[in-house]
Design a protein around this motif. Structure first.
Motif, PDB file in Angstrom:
ATOM      1  N   ARG A 147       6.245  -3.698   2.493  1.00 25.71           N
ATOM      2  CA  ARG A 147       5.673  -4.777   3.300  1.00 25.71           C
ATOM      3  C   ARG A 147       4.888  -4.103   4.421  1.00 25.71           C
ATOM      4  O   ARG A 147       5.428  -3.262   5.138  1.00 25.71           O
ATOM      5  N   LEU A 148       3.622  -4.450   4.557  1.00 24.13           N
ATOM      6  CA  LEU A 148       2.775  -3.865   5.596  1.00 24.13           C
ATOM      7  C   LEU A 148       3.019  -4.649   6.888  1.00 24.13           C
ATOM      8  O   LEU A 148       2.690  -5.829   6.981  1.00 24.13           O
ATOM      9  N   ILE A 149       3.626  -3.982   7.878  1.00 27.03           N
ATOM     10  CA  ILE A 149       4.095  -4.628   9.094  1.00 27.03           C
ATOM     11  C   ILE A 149       3.000  -4.736  10.151  1.00 27.03           C
ATOM     12  O   ILE A 149       2.800  -5.773  10.762  1.00 27.03           O
ATOM     13  N   GLU A 150       2.333  -3.635  10.389  1.00 24.90           N
ATOM     14  CA  GLU A 150       1.251  -3.537  11.366  1.00 24.90           C
ATOM     15  C   GLU A 150       0.428  -2.330  10.963  1.00 24.90           C
ATOM     16  O   GLU A 150       0.856  -1.552  10.109  1.00 24.90           O
ATOM     17  N   PRO A 151      -0.749  -2.144  11.552  1.00 27.19           N
ATOM     18  CA  PRO A 151      -1.549  -0.973  11.157  1.00 27.19           C
ATOM     19  C   PRO A 151      -0.746   0.325  11.270  1.00 27.19           C
ATOM     20  O   PRO A 151      -0.133   0.613  12.303  1.00 27.19           O
ATOM     21  N   GLY A 152      -0.681   1.052  10.151  1.00 28.81           N
ATOM     22  CA  GLY A 152       0.013   2.336  10.111  1.00 28.81           C
ATOM     23  C   GLY A 152       1.501   2.277   9.856  1.00 28.81           C
ATOM     24  O   GLY A 152       2.148   3.313   9.722  1.00 28.81           O
ATOM     25  N   VAL A 153       2.080   1.074   9.772  1.00 31.28           N
ATOM     26  CA  VAL A 153       3.536   0.944   9.588  1.00 31.28           C
ATOM     27  C   VAL A 153       3.839   0.050   8.392  1.00 31.28           C
ATOM     28  O   VAL A 153       3.338  -1.062   8.287  1.00 31.28           O
ATOM     29  N   GLY A 154       4.680   0.564   7.500  1.00 34.36           N
ATOM     30  CA  GLY A 154       5.137  -0.200   6.355  1.00 34.36           C
ATOM     31  C   GLY A 154       6.647  -0.195   6.315  1.00 34.36           C
ATOM     32  O   GLY A 154       7.307   0.639   6.942  1.00 34.36           O
ATOM     33  N   GLU A 155       7.191  -1.138   5.561  1.00 29.48           N
ATOM     34  CA  GLU A 155       8.642  -1.230   5.437  1.00 29.48           C
ATOM     35  C   GLU A 155       9.030  -1.282   3.969  1.00 29.48           C
ATOM     36  O   GLU A 155       8.553  -2.145   3.228  1.00 29.48           O
ATOM     37  N   LEU A 156       9.882  -0.333   3.561  1.00 33.01           N
ATOM     38  CA  LEU A 156      10.409  -0.344   2.193  1.00 33.01           C
ATOM     39  C   LEU A 156      11.335  -1.535   2.029  1.00 33.01           C
ATOM     40  O   LEU A 156      12.148  -1.823   2.912  1.00 33.01           O
ATOM     41  N   THR A 157      11.233  -2.207   0.909  1.00 35.91           N
ATOM     42  CA  THR A 157      12.065  -3.376   0.644  1.00 35.91           C
ATOM     43  C   THR A 157      12.243  -3.552  -0.860  1.00 35.91           C
ATOM     44  O   THR A 157      11.487  -3.001  -1.651  1.00 35.91           O
ATOM     45  N   ARG A 158      13.242  -4.307  -1.240  1.00 34.85           N
ATOM     46  CA  ARG A 158      13.528  -4.640  -2.648  1.00 34.85           C
ATOM     47  C   ARG A 158      13.734  -3.393  -3.506  1.00 34.85           C
ATOM     48  O   ARG A 158      13.379  -3.368  -4.682  1.00 34.85           O
ATOM     49  N   ILE A 159      14.319  -2.348  -2.926  1.00 34.81           N
ATOM     50  CA  ILE A 159      14.557  -1.115  -3.680  1.00 34.81           C
ATOM     51  C   ILE A 159      15.769  -1.332  -4.583  1.00 34.81           C
ATOM     52  O   ILE A 159      16.873  -1.606  -4.112  1.00 34.81           O
ATOM     53  N   PHE A 160      15.532  -1.212  -5.874  1.00 30.00           N
ATOM     54  CA  PHE A 160      16.588  -1.457  -6.859  1.00 30.00           C
ATOM     55  C   PHE A 160      16.390  -0.551  -8.065  1.00 30.00           C
ATOM     56  O   PHE A 160      15.287  -0.454  -8.600  1.00 30.00           O
ATOM     57  N   ILE A 161      17.470   0.113  -8.457  1.00 31.60           N
ATOM     58  CA  ILE A 161      17.498   0.894  -9.698  1.00 31.60           C
ATOM     59  C   ILE A 161      18.716   0.437 -10.486  1.00 31.60           C
ATOM     60  O   ILE A 161      19.840   0.447  -9.978  1.00 31.60           O
ATOM     61  N   ASP A 162      18.498   0.032 -11.714  1.00 33.01           N
ATOM     62  CA  ASP A 162      19.587  -0.421 -12.582  1.00 33.01           C
ATOM     63  C   ASP A 162      20.626   0.681 -12.737  1.00 33.01           C
ATOM     64  O   ASP A 162      20.275   1.853 -12.883  1.00 33.01           O
ATOM     65  N   LYS A 163      21.883   0.295 -12.746  1.00 35.61           N
ATOM     66  CA  LYS A 163      22.963   1.296 -12.830  1.00 35.61           C
ATOM     67  C   LYS A 163      22.884   2.134 -14.103  1.00 35.61           C
ATOM     68  O   LYS A 163      23.372   3.258 -14.130  1.00 35.61           O
ATOM     69  N   THR A 164      22.219   1.643 -15.139  1.00 34.51           N
ATOM     70  CA  THR A 164      22.120   2.396 -16.394  1.00 34.51           C
ATOM     71  C   THR A 164      21.233   3.630 -16.286  1.00 34.51           C
ATOM     72  O   THR A 164      21.319   4.521 -17.127  1.00 34.51           O
ATOM     73  N   VAL A 165      20.369   3.677 -15.258  1.00 34.50           N
ATOM     74  CA  VAL A 165      19.487   4.834 -15.110  1.00 34.50           C
ATOM     75  C   VAL A 165      19.690   5.581 -13.789  1.00 34.50           C
ATOM     76  O   VAL A 165      18.963   6.525 -13.496  1.00 34.50           O
ATOM     77  N   ARG A 166      20.667   5.161 -13.013  1.00 32.16           N
ATOM     78  CA  ARG A 166      20.934   5.863 -11.752  1.00 32.16           C
ATOM     79  C   ARG A 166      21.358   7.295 -12.065  1.00 32.16           C
ATOM     80  O   ARG A 166      22.037   7.560 -13.038  1.00 32.16           O
ATOM     81  N   GLY A 167      20.909   8.209 -11.217  1.00 35.15           N
ATOM     82  CA  GLY A 167      21.220   9.621 -11.415  1.00 35.15           C
ATOM     83  C   GLY A 167      20.191  10.353 -12.264  1.00 35.15           C
ATOM     84  O   GLY A 167      20.328  11.544 -12.507  1.00 35.15           O
TER      85      GLY A 167
END
Length: 170
Positions: A82-102
């Motif tokens: 999500r682009l918050i302001e010029p030069g700053v972004g925020e990571l969001t909705r980070i998801f990795i299925d447990k079948t491929v973790r690691g």
């Protein structure tokens, strides 16, 4: 698209969060984090409530973007900025299925999100992490995200992290 270094064919693809594919993977994200929060599988009503309370529609166009992670033809994760302001972004909705973790999927996803963010002029990426998401917090720290002063009053923001991105070569 990016391929993971582990030798597994993990790729990323930009999607519209309003598309069927985008909504389906964001729904899986919420099923995972709501279920982990309550210590049991999330109900459909809980997932729908979370999706209404925290919409993802702005993860497109000038306000952000959403990537899916694929293992061949199967979507196994997602992440957005999500682009918050010029030069700053925020990571969001980070998801990795447990079948491929690691298998490096999280590292692949974050690397691609950082690269795309930098190409859009983002110099600082920030995020919040709940305390029970121990492996996610550990991954962010390994990738260079450091504790910063709180920037969110969300009751789910136990940790506030940020990382300076290197300038892109023009």
């Amino acid at each position: 698209m990016t391929t993971a270094r582990s030798g597994d064919a993990l790729t990323t693809e930009l999607v519209d969060p309003r598309s069927a594919e985008g909504r389906a993977v964001v729904r899986r994200f919420y099923a995972d984090i709501v279920g982990r929060y309550w210590g049991r599988p999330a109900t459909d009503a809980e997932i729908e409530r979370a999706m209404l309370d925290e919409p993802s529609d702005d993860l497109r166009g000038d306000s952000g973007f959403l990537l899916v992670v694929q293992d061949g033809v199967h979507v196994v994760g997602c992440g957005g900025v999500r682009l918050i302001e010029p030069g700053v972004g925020e990571l969001t909705r980070i998801f990795i299925d447990k079948t491929v973790r690691g298998r490096g999927a999280g590292r692949t996803l974050i690397g691609e999100l950082e690269s795309m963010s930098a190409s859009r002029g983002v110099r600082t990426l920030r995020l919040t992490v709940r305390g029970d998401l121990v492996e996610a917090h550990r991954l962010y720290q390994r990738l260079g995200y450091e504790t910063v002063e709180p920037f969110s009053s969300s009751p789910y923001a136990d940790f506030h992290l940020a990382k300076k991105l290197p300038p892109t070569a023009d």
